[in-house]
Design a protein around this motif. Structure first.
Motif, PDB file in Angstrom:
ATOM      1  N   ASN A  18       8.814 -15.326   1.267  1.00 42.58           N
ATOM      2  CA  ASN A  18       9.539 -16.203   2.185  1.00 42.58           C
ATOM      3  C   ASN A  18       8.873 -17.568   2.325  1.00 42.58           C
ATOM      4  OD1 ASN A  18      11.595 -14.319   2.800  1.00 42.58           O
ATOM      5  ND2 ASN A  18      10.265 -13.281   4.276  1.00 42.58           N
ATOM      6  N   GLY A  19       8.467 -18.116   1.165  1.00 45.81           N
ATOM      7  CA  GLY A  19       7.866 -19.445   1.146  1.00 45.81           C
ATOM      8  C   GLY A  19       6.371 -19.465   1.395  1.00 45.81           C
ATOM      9  N   LEU A  20       5.768 -18.301   1.608  1.00 42.39           N
ATOM     10  CA  LEU A  20       4.335 -18.215   1.881  1.00 42.39           C
ATOM     11  C   LEU A  20       3.577 -17.780   0.628  1.00 42.39           C
ATOM     12  CD1 LEU A  20       4.634 -16.370   5.319  1.00 42.39           C
ATOM     13  CD2 LEU A  20       4.461 -18.835   4.910  1.00 42.39           C
ATOM     14  N   THR A  21       2.269 -17.702   0.743  1.00 43.57           N
ATOM     15  CA  THR A  21       1.421 -17.274  -0.364  1.00 43.57           C
ATOM     16  C   THR A  21       0.810 -15.913  -0.067  1.00 43.57           C
ATOM     17  OG1 THR A  21       0.845 -19.578  -0.856  1.00 43.57           O
ATOM     18  CG2 THR A  21      -0.600 -17.873  -1.763  1.00 43.57           C
ATOM     19  N   PHE A  22       0.928 -14.994  -1.020  1.00 40.10           N
ATOM     20  CA  PHE A  22       0.326 -13.670  -0.870  1.00 40.10           C
ATOM     21  C   PHE A  22      -1.195 -13.794  -0.944  1.00 40.10           C
ATOM     22  CE2 PHE A  22      -1.231  -9.799  -3.156  1.00 40.10           C
ATOM     23  CZ  PHE A  22      -1.026  -8.889  -2.130  1.00 40.10           C
ATOM     24  N   ARG A  23      -1.904 -13.177   0.039  1.00 40.31           N
ATOM     25  CA  ARG A  23      -3.362 -13.290   0.106  1.00 40.31           C
ATOM     26  C   ARG A  23      -4.086 -12.015  -0.276  1.00 40.31           C
ATOM     27  NH1 ARG A  23      -5.024 -14.148   5.553  1.00 40.31           N
ATOM     28  NH2 ARG A  23      -7.095 -14.220   4.597  1.00 40.31           N
ATOM     29  N   GLY A  24      -3.385 -10.876  -0.310  1.00 37.61           N
ATOM     30  CA  GLY A  24      -4.045  -9.639  -0.698  1.00 37.61           C
ATOM     31  C   GLY A  24      -3.653  -8.469   0.179  1.00 37.61           C
ATOM     32  N   LEU A  25      -4.281  -7.318  -0.100  1.00 34.32           N
ATOM     33  CA  LEU A  25      -4.032  -6.094   0.639  1.00 34.32           C
ATOM     34  C   LEU A  25      -5.275  -5.694   1.428  1.00 34.32           C
ATOM     35  CD1 LEU A  25      -2.209  -3.870  -2.032  1.00 34.32           C
ATOM     36  CD2 LEU A  25      -1.163  -5.253  -0.219  1.00 34.32           C
ATOM     37  N   TRP A  26      -5.043  -5.169   2.637  1.00 34.49           N
ATOM     38  CA  TRP A  26      -6.116  -4.689   3.493  1.00 34.49           C
ATOM     39  C   TRP A  26      -5.786  -3.307   4.021  1.00 34.49           C
ATOM     40  CZ3 TRP A  26      -5.800  -9.758   2.625  1.00 34.49           C
ATOM     41  CH2 TRP A  26      -6.958 -10.545   2.689  1.00 34.49           C
ATOM     42  N   GLN A  27      -6.826  -2.497   4.208  1.00 31.66           N
ATOM     43  CA  GLN A  27      -6.709  -1.265   4.986  1.00 31.66           C
ATOM     44  C   GLN A  27      -7.637  -1.427   6.175  1.00 31.66           C
ATOM     45  OE1 GLN A  27      -8.101   2.397   3.197  1.00 31.66           O
ATOM     46  NE2 GLN A  27      -6.854   3.676   4.563  1.00 31.66           N
ATOM     47  N   ASN A  38      -2.427  -4.639  -8.614  1.00 27.51           N
ATOM     48  CA  ASN A  38      -2.217  -5.767  -9.506  1.00 27.51           C
ATOM     49  C   ASN A  38      -0.973  -6.511  -9.067  1.00 27.51           C
ATOM     50  OD1 ASN A  38      -4.323  -5.401 -11.719  1.00 27.51           O
ATOM     51  ND2 ASN A  38      -3.341  -3.381 -11.708  1.00 27.51           N
ATOM     52  N   VAL A  39      -0.940  -7.826  -9.320  1.00 23.95           N
ATOM     53  CA  VAL A  39       0.206  -8.652  -8.968  1.00 23.95           C
ATOM     54  C   VAL A  39       0.666  -9.392 -10.205  1.00 23.95           C
ATOM     55  CG1 VAL A  39       1.070 -10.534  -7.534  1.00 23.95           C
ATOM     56  CG2 VAL A  39      -0.593  -8.930  -6.594  1.00 23.95           C
ATOM     57  N   SER A  40       1.954  -9.273 -10.490  1.00 22.03           N
ATOM     58  CA  SER A  40       2.569 -10.023 -11.581  1.00 22.03           C
ATOM     59  C   SER A  40       3.809 -10.689 -11.027  1.00 22.03           C
ATOM     60  CB  SER A  40       2.941  -9.101 -12.744  1.00 22.03           C
ATOM     61  OG  SER A  40       3.591  -9.824 -13.775  1.00 22.03           O
ATOM     62  N   GLY A  41       3.769 -12.005 -10.844  1.00 20.47           N
ATOM     63  CA  GLY A  41       4.866 -12.673 -10.164  1.00 20.47           C
ATOM     64  C   GLY A  41       4.937 -12.148  -8.745  1.00 20.47           C
ATOM     65  N   ASN A  42       6.090 -11.615  -8.352  1.00 21.64           N
ATOM     66  CA  ASN A  42       6.246 -11.006  -7.037  1.00 21.64           C
ATOM     67  C   ASN A  42       6.214  -9.482  -7.093  1.00 21.64           C
ATOM     68  OD1 ASN A  42       6.373 -13.397  -5.598  1.00 21.64           O
ATOM     69  ND2 ASN A  42       8.604 -13.544  -5.727  1.00 21.64           N
ATOM     70  N   GLN A  43       5.772  -8.937  -8.232  1.00 24.11           N
ATOM     71  CA  GLN A  43       5.662  -7.486  -8.364  1.00 24.11           C
ATOM     72  C   GLN A  43       4.257  -7.035  -7.989  1.00 24.11           C
ATOM     73  OE1 GLN A  43       8.545  -5.499  -9.301  1.00 24.11           O
ATOM     74  NE2 GLN A  43       9.248  -7.546  -8.683  1.00 24.11           N
ATOM     75  N   LEU A  44       4.171  -6.224  -6.948  1.00 29.27           N
ATOM     76  CA  LEU A  44       2.899  -5.681  -6.472  1.00 29.27           C
ATOM     77  C   LEU A  44       2.800  -4.228  -6.905  1.00 29.27           C
ATOM     78  CD1 LEU A  44       0.320  -5.659  -4.654  1.00 29.27           C
ATOM     79  CD2 LEU A  44       1.851  -5.022  -2.749  1.00 29.27           C
ATOM     80  N   THR A  45       1.806  -3.900  -7.717  1.00 32.21           N
ATOM     81  CA  THR A  45       1.627  -2.528  -8.196  1.00 32.21           C
ATOM     82  C   THR A  45       0.351  -1.934  -7.626  1.00 32.21           C
ATOM     83  OG1 THR A  45       2.792  -3.012 -10.256  1.00 32.21           O
ATOM     84  CG2 THR A  45       1.390  -1.056 -10.226  1.00 32.21           C
ATOM     85  N   LEU A  46       0.515  -0.823  -6.911  1.00 32.27           N
ATOM     86  CA  LEU A  46      -0.626  -0.063  -6.404  1.00 32.27           C
ATOM     87  C   LEU A  46      -1.062   0.918  -7.480  1.00 32.27           C
ATOM     88  CD1 LEU A  46       0.841   0.575  -2.863  1.00 32.27           C
ATOM     89  CD2 LEU A  46      -1.220  -0.751  -3.318  1.00 32.27           C
ATOM     90  N   THR A  47      -2.345   0.923  -7.812  1.00 34.59           N
ATOM     91  CA  THR A  47      -2.824   1.775  -8.896  1.00 34.59           C
ATOM     92  C   THR A  47      -2.869   3.240  -8.479  1.00 34.59           C
ATOM     93  OG1 THR A  47      -5.152   1.555  -8.274  1.00 34.59           O
ATOM     94  CG2 THR A  47      -4.232  -0.124  -9.769  1.00 34.59           C
ATOM     95  N   ALA A  48      -2.846   4.110  -9.492  1.00 33.39           N
ATOM     96  CA  ALA A  48      -2.913   5.546  -9.230  1.00 33.39           C
ATOM     97  C   ALA A  48      -4.218   5.916  -8.527  1.00 33.39           C
ATOM     98  CB  ALA A  48      -2.769   6.318 -10.540  1.00 33.39           C
ATOM     99  N   SER A  49      -5.323   5.285  -8.907  1.00 32.20           N
ATOM    100  CA  SER A  49      -6.611   5.616  -8.284  1.00 32.20           C
ATOM    101  C   SER A  49      -6.634   5.219  -6.811  1.00 32.20           C
ATOM    102  CB  SER A  49      -7.751   4.930  -9.043  1.00 32.20           C
ATOM    103  OG  SER A  49      -7.590   3.501  -9.020  1.00 32.20           O
ATOM    104  N   ALA A  50      -6.067   4.050  -6.486  1.00 31.80           N
ATOM    105  CA  ALA A  50      -6.032   3.626  -5.084  1.00 31.80           C
ATOM    106  C   ALA A  50      -5.132   4.547  -4.269  1.00 31.80           C
ATOM    107  CB  ALA A  50      -5.545   2.186  -4.981  1.00 31.80           C
ATOM    108  N   LEU A  51      -3.993   4.906  -4.806  1.00 29.72           N
ATOM    109  CA  LEU A  51      -3.079   5.792  -4.092  1.00 29.72           C
ATOM    110  C   LEU A  51      -3.680   7.178  -3.915  1.00 29.72           C
ATOM    111  CD1 LEU A  51       0.299   4.699  -5.721  1.00 29.72           C
ATOM    112  CD2 LEU A  51      -0.425   4.320  -3.345  1.00 29.72           C
ATOM    113  N   THR A  52      -4.430   7.649  -4.902  1.00 25.51           N
ATOM    114  CA  THR A  52      -5.097   8.946  -4.773  1.00 25.51           C
ATOM    115  C   THR A  52      -6.091   8.921  -3.620  1.00 25.51           C
ATOM    116  OG1 THR A  52      -4.851   9.404  -7.137  1.00 25.51           O
ATOM    117  CG2 THR A  52      -6.562  10.631  -5.947  1.00 25.51           C
TER     118      THR A  52
END
Length: 585
Positions: free
Chosen positions: A412-421, A433-447
């Motif tokens: 929405n016109g802003l800049t993505f800064r990252g993910l936090w828990q 990983n980020v490719s364009g506006n596609q945010l992919t959570l890795t299998a290891s992180a989800l595990t």
């Protein structure tokens, strides 16, 4: 709200006054501004300058944001009849402290008024209304006072009882105008809530609405005092924002030739999404366009020409509702309110949140928000955009190996800064990983986030952007839900259901020949909480009497339950007289 029609579809001195004039100029030339409703500097926020010192556009801008004291003085037959306690001064103090600058005060007069000439309003009731208005004004709040449920109780009979309805309407406003003629001009009068007329075409309804608005205008102006120049709020038919209705009101306002007039409409979103029917589970492109079109019409017809618009009610129909499971998924509601705030600011429209109290936003008993996260998102939308994503849920099947999952970011016109828990930042490249506006959570992180993989939400992370609020992402473990056979009556069928961490999105209902089955017969996708309702604490799913009684006798019905994980479950229901059976398969 109540009976909302679906469309085809703020006083400052010194620098503050200058800002108000700039806001009005911006609106007049049709430009947009995301800061138009930022609070101007003021030495005493509790004592706003009279609207007489401002243009109507600036005065209405100074009313943003606004809040509805719903289901209280408009309740039938009396103030506490719909579950809210009596209004108190601390309630208005709370609204002021929470950043609201105006209050819409819906009032139903009919239960406190003689139904025959001279249509006298009970003095005790009139004084009670005056007391609440005075409390709000003492807090420095603007107040919009109206005639509310009278619209459908007796005003709607105007086509068949024209003279009596008109006489009563005039008598009602004559008495209100007399009572409040010397009140500060931070009080606005609103002609009639959601005007509606029995058994009429839109063209006929528009004529009746024009007649009432004109009578209202004449009576108030002739009553003198501050009423001679008080801001008067005129509704479209049904408070509908379709172009036909806007054009009709625009024409009437030109004929009245009064600069101190304000337009009002209501907006509860694209109907299928607002109530979750016809597959409207998401705030998708259709819902987004409906909202954009709504504000574009208001801007083009009114605010770009220097005519103020007060959007007197907004929200989602029956959301939130603490008495029932949520029919609108939480993340989708967040996206709706985020865009609503942006569109309203861009169009220069002042907005009033509909709050029925008992079931929704502010508890009238505790004076606390029932859902602080939701109201924070609404409040944030008044001043800035926030980033969102295609979903706030990532589902991991317990019966399968964990694999990487992808969401689409909507900055929405802003800049993505990252993910936090919590306070821990996740590592790009390892956790996502980020490719364009596609945010992919890795299998290891989800595990790691899924932990012991118990059904339900295992962890919540958030996507942060350069401004606004972070976007929550819940990591959820689930398996395909399981339903069991059931018997019941047309008074309701309770189906034992193992949800297994999943949640219900919608229900599709058809006969063997492919035609739609149920009380909403124009679509196979029935209305959430209207035809069916999940009962998560009791592991059950209920089919309602309205739905079951609408089924053809002896005709098997195939139900397809759609869940938020993407899982579907097929079920069969047959009604025989007053008996109902449900089977798996």
């Amino acid at each position: 709200m109540k009976g909302t029609h679906y469309p085809t579809g703020r006083r400052r001195s010194g620098p503050g006054r200058l800002l108000g004039l700039v806001v009005a100029l911006i609106a007049a030339i049709g430009l947009t501004s995301t800061t138009a409703f930022a609070a101007p500097a003021h030495k005493d926020a509790s004592a706003p300058l009279s609207p007489k010192a401002l243009s109507p556009m600036s005065a209405v801008a100074a009313m943003q944001p606004s809040w509805n004291l719903g289901n209280s003085l408009d309740a039938i037959p009396d103030e506490t009849s719909w579950g809210n306690p009596a209004v108190t001064k601390p309630l208005l103090d709370t609204i002021k402290a929470q950043g609201f600058r105006s209050v819409r005060l819906p009032v139903t007069w009919s239960g406190h008024q003689s139904a025959t000439a001279p249509y006298t309003i009970d003095a005790t009731w009139m004084n009670r209304v005056k007391q609440v208005v005075d409390w709000a004004q003492a807090d420095g709040l603007y107040v919009v006072l109206n005639v509310h449920h009278d619209s459908w109780q007796w005003i709607s009979s105007m086509p068949t009882d024209h003279d009596n309805v008109l006489a009563r309407f005039k008598a009602t406003w004559t008495q209100i105008a007399a009572k409040f003629r010397d009140s500060s001009q931070t009080l606005l009068f609103e002609s009639n809530n959601e005007p509606q007329f029995n058994n009429t075409t839109d063209a006929q309804g528009i004529q009746y609405n024009d007649e009432l608005n004109t009578a209202f205008h004449t009576i108030v102006r002739q009553s003198g005092g501050n009423n001679a120049t008080r801001l008067l709020v005129l509704p479209t038919l049904h408070t509908n924002s379709g172009q036909t209705f806007l054009d009709a009101l625009s024409s009437e306002m030109k004929s009245l030739n009064d600069p101190n007039l304000v337009v009002t409409v209501h907006y509860y979103g694209y109907y299928p999404f607002s109530v979750n029917v016809a597959g409207g589970t998401r705030f998708d492109a259709t819902s987004q366009q409906d909202m954009t079109d709504n504000f574009n019409r208001l801007r083009a017809t009114f605010t770009s020409k220097g005519i103020p618009v007060y959007l007197g009610e907004y929200g989602l129909l029956a959301y939130p509702d603490s008495n029932h499971p949520s029919r609108v998924e939480r993340g989708e509601a967040f996206k709706y309110f985020e865009q609503f705030g942006y569109e309203a600011r861009a169009a220069g429209v002042t907005t009033a949140l509909w709050d029925p109290g008992t079931f929704a936003y502010l508890s009238r008993s505790t004076l606390q928000w029932t859902d602080p996260e939701l109201i924070n998102r609404i409040r944030s939308s008044w001043t800035t955009r926030s980033g969102t994503a295609s979903s706030d849920q990532v589902f991991l099947a317990k019966s399968s190996a964990i694999t990487a999952q992808t969401l689409t970011l909507n900055p929405n016109g802003l800049t993505f800064r990252g993910l936090w828990q919590g306070s821990t930042q996740l590592a790009q490249g390892r956790d996502y990983n980020v490719s364009g506006n596609q945010l992919t959570l890795t299998a290891s992180a989800l595990t790691r986030l899924a932990g012991n993989r118990a059904y339900g939400t295992n962890a919540t992370i958030e996507a942060r952007f350069s401004a606004g609020l972070a976007w929550p992402i819940r990591v959820i473990t689930y398996d395909r839900p399981a339903l069991s056979n059931a018997t019941g009556t047309t008074g309701g069928l309770t189906i034992p259901t193992q949800y297994r961490g999943d949640q219900l999105a919608t229900m599709e209902s058809t006969y063997a020949d492919g035609t739609n089955a149920g009380n909403t017969d124009w679509t196979p996708y029935q209305e959430f909480n209207g035809a069916f309702s999940p009962d998560y604490p009791n592991n059950a799913l209920t089919l309602t009497p309205d739905y079951l009684n609408a089924l053809r006798d002896g005709a098997p019905v195939t139900l397809t339950f759609h869940f938020w994980s993407g899982a579907t479950v097929t079920y069969h229901v047959t009604k025989s007289g007053s008996s109902v059976t449900g089977t798996v398969g």
